[in-house]
Design a protein around this motif. Structure first.
Motif, PDB file in Angstrom:
ATOM      1  N   TYR A   1     -25.760  15.243 -21.995  1.00 48.90           N
ATOM      2  CA  TYR A   1     -24.864  15.824 -22.357  1.00 48.90           C
ATOM      3  C   TYR A   1     -24.155  14.593 -22.449  1.00 48.90           C
ATOM      4  O   TYR A   1     -23.336  14.129 -24.007  1.00 48.90           O
ATOM      5  CB  TYR A   1     -24.158  16.925 -21.912  1.00 48.90           C
ATOM      6  CG  TYR A   1     -22.991  17.805 -22.599  1.00 48.90           C
ATOM      7  CD1 TYR A   1     -22.726  18.986 -23.387  1.00 48.90           C
ATOM      8  CD2 TYR A   1     -22.050  17.346 -22.403  1.00 48.90           C
ATOM      9  CE1 TYR A   1     -22.148  19.027 -24.258  1.00 48.90           C
ATOM     10  CE2 TYR A   1     -20.568  17.948 -22.991  1.00 48.90           C
ATOM     11  CZ  TYR A   1     -20.920  18.282 -24.097  1.00 48.90           C
ATOM     12  OH  TYR A   1     -19.095  19.130 -24.500  1.00 48.90           O
ATOM     13  N   ARG A   2     -24.095  14.057 -21.548  1.00 49.96           N
ATOM     14  CA  ARG A   2     -22.949  12.483 -21.702  1.00 49.96           C
ATOM     15  C   ARG A   2     -23.480  11.271 -22.594  1.00 49.96           C
ATOM     16  O   ARG A   2     -22.506  11.286 -23.607  1.00 49.96           O
ATOM     17  CB  ARG A   2     -22.333  12.598 -20.022  1.00 49.96           C
ATOM     18  CG  ARG A   2     -22.308  11.117 -19.969  1.00 49.96           C
ATOM     19  CD  ARG A   2     -20.423  11.149 -21.119  1.00 49.96           C
ATOM     20  NE  ARG A   2     -20.664  12.355 -19.567  1.00 49.96           N
ATOM     21  CZ  ARG A   2     -19.037  13.393 -20.151  1.00 49.96           C
ATOM     22  NH1 ARG A   2     -18.992  12.642 -21.622  1.00 49.96           N
ATOM     23  NH2 ARG A   2     -18.829  14.767 -19.526  1.00 49.96           N
TER      24      ARG A   2
ATOM     25  N   PRO B   1     -25.429  20.922 -30.011  1.00 48.21           N
ATOM     26  CA  PRO B   1     -25.318  19.594 -28.162  1.00 48.21           C
ATOM     27  C   PRO B   1     -26.732  19.991 -28.147  1.00 48.21           C
ATOM     28  O   PRO B   1     -26.987  20.529 -28.354  1.00 48.21           O
ATOM     29  CB  PRO B   1     -23.930  19.945 -27.334  1.00 48.21           C
ATOM     30  CG  PRO B   1     -23.285  21.491 -28.016  1.00 48.21           C
ATOM     31  CD  PRO B   1     -24.291  21.493 -29.540  1.00 48.21           C
ATOM     32  N   PRO B   2     -27.440  19.272 -27.520  1.00 49.55           N
ATOM     33  CA  PRO B   2     -29.129  19.075 -27.140  1.00 49.55           C
ATOM     34  C   PRO B   2     -29.099  20.831 -25.931  1.00 49.55           C
ATOM     35  O   PRO B   2     -28.126  21.194 -25.353  1.00 49.55           O
ATOM     36  CB  PRO B   2     -29.322  18.136 -26.532  1.00 49.55           C
ATOM     37  CG  PRO B   2     -27.900  17.617 -25.703  1.00 49.55           C
ATOM     38  CD  PRO B   2     -26.723  17.659 -26.901  1.00 49.55           C
TER      39      PRO B   2
ATOM     40  N   ALA C   1     -27.782  18.898 -12.937  1.00 41.78           N
ATOM     41  CA  ALA C   1     -28.336  17.186 -13.117  1.00 41.78           C
ATOM     42  C   ALA C   1     -28.138  15.836 -14.006  1.00 41.78           C
ATOM     43  O   ALA C   1     -28.163  15.683 -14.863  1.00 41.78           O
ATOM     44  CB  ALA C   1     -28.483  16.307 -11.807  1.00 41.78           C
ATOM     45  N   ALA C   2     -29.650  17.115 -14.604  1.00 39.80           N
ATOM     46  CA  ALA C   2     -30.774  16.251 -16.348  1.00 39.80           C
ATOM     47  C   ALA C   2     -29.445  16.583 -17.106  1.00 39.80           C
ATOM     48  O   ALA C   2     -29.604  15.779 -18.024  1.00 39.80           O
ATOM     49  CB  ALA C   2     -31.805  17.160 -16.144  1.00 39.80           C
TER      50      ALA C   2
END
Length: 342
Positions: A223-224, A159-160, A217-218
């Motif tokens: 991730y989404r 993941p990032p 939030a970012a």
């Protein structure tokens, strides 16, 4: 000035020697041309005409011959005959045609009584042996394990990496990026940031919390977007690989969260435990202790009492099979988990 009709000067006139009243041409050639027009009799052509009161022909030189030196005084000898032009091989062949050679009649050869020679047999081509295939390297158990882990990591996806999501991480990142800080080593900067974080004023702590909430939030949005860039089947295989890595003792491989994944089916014991836990009888107990008590109760039930839970487990398994075929595009053969849970 009078222009002789019928002659022209090619290049220039050499000096002519005279013997008596006869002009010596001295290997110069005369060229016959058409009469000059009347306009050529004008005095403007004196550079090309030779003045002469006599009507003798004008000698002219061409480039076909070499320049000849002045003739010597007459000594009574006859002049040498002009040399003949050298004959080439082509002219010789033209003059003297080659005589045809008459070949004598060939005598008939006597029949030989010797046996005809047999043609030598060709040697059979040697069959080239096929090169043996290179033997595969036999891997050791450690090498097999390392290859398996490498393949699992490739399937597990990465993941990032997000930005700092807590006030402490925000402060530590600022310390690491501060080039004017007197602390140079990483450990020194961590100690300095820890001391500064403990003595933060409420205003500065609120400031770092606000930045951390924005970063959270970012991170969730990034991730989404990363999750949705992969299909549910790829995310499902990544979670299977992450489970295997965790079983092998590797840390940090948590399951990827995706709402599109199919919810796993429940066993008959899981359905019974959820029902018992919802009653509130296990309130205040640890999950492990509550599971032990529920397991004892489950084993004490009769077959007729387990039947409703087993039927619910079969229905849940059919639901999972149908959804997995639709979402993952593959058939899932899964057995009921009642025996394993019991």
């Amino acid at each position: 000035m009078r222009v002789l009709q019928g002659y022209r000067l090619v290049v220039r006139l050499p000096q002519l020697g005279y013997q008596g009243s006869t002009a010596c041409l001295n290997s110069y050639q005369l060229q016959r041309v058409a009469s000059l027009p009347k306009s050529s009799q004008s005095p403007g052509l004196f550079d090309f005409l030779l003045r002469n009161s006599s009507a003798k022909p004008i000698a002219c030189r061409t480039y076909a011959t070499k320049p000849v030196s002045r003739p010597k005084a007459h000594t009574g000898r006859t002049t040498a005959k002009p040399r003949k032009a050298p004959t080439t091989s082509k002219t010789k062949a033209a003059k003297k045609p080659a005589a045809k050679k008459t070949s004598p009649k060939a005598k008939p050869k006597a029949k030989s009584t010797a046996k005809p020679r047999s043609k030598p047999k060709r040697k059979a081509a040697k069959k080239t042996k096929a090169k043996p295939k290179p033997k595969r390297k036999v891997l050791t158990e450690a090498e097999k394990n390392a290859r398996t882990i490498r393949d699992l990591k490739a399937t597990a996806l990465k993941p990032p990496t997000g930005v700092p999501g807590s006030a402490w991480q925000v402060l530590l990142t600022e310390k690491q990026r501060d080039k004017q800080s007197p602390e140079r080593g990483f450990n020194e900067r961590v100690k300095s940031a820890s001391a500064e974080f403990k003595g933060l004023s409420p205003e500065r702590l609120e400031h770092y919390n606000h930045i951390a909430n924005q970063n959270k939030a970012a991170n969730q949005k990034a991730y989404r977007q990363w999750i949705e860039s992969h299909t549910p089947a790829v995310i499902h295989l990544a979670n299977v690989a992450r489970k295997n890595l965790r079983r092998r003792g590797l840390k940090g491989y948590y399951l990827l969260q995706d709402d599109r994944l199919v919810k796993r089916n429940n066993s008959s014991f899981s359905i019974f435990f959820q029902q018992r836990y919802s009653t509130g009888d296990f309130k205040g107990l640890k999950a492990s202790e509550a599971a032990k008590l529920a397991s004892r109760e489950w084993k004490a039930l009769s077959a007729s009492e387990k039947k409703p839970y087993e039927d619910s487990a079969q229905q849940d398994l059919a639901r999972y099979t149908q959804e997995a075929k639709t979402v993952y595009n593959k058939d899932v053969r899964r057995k009921p988990r009642a025996a394993a849970a019991a």
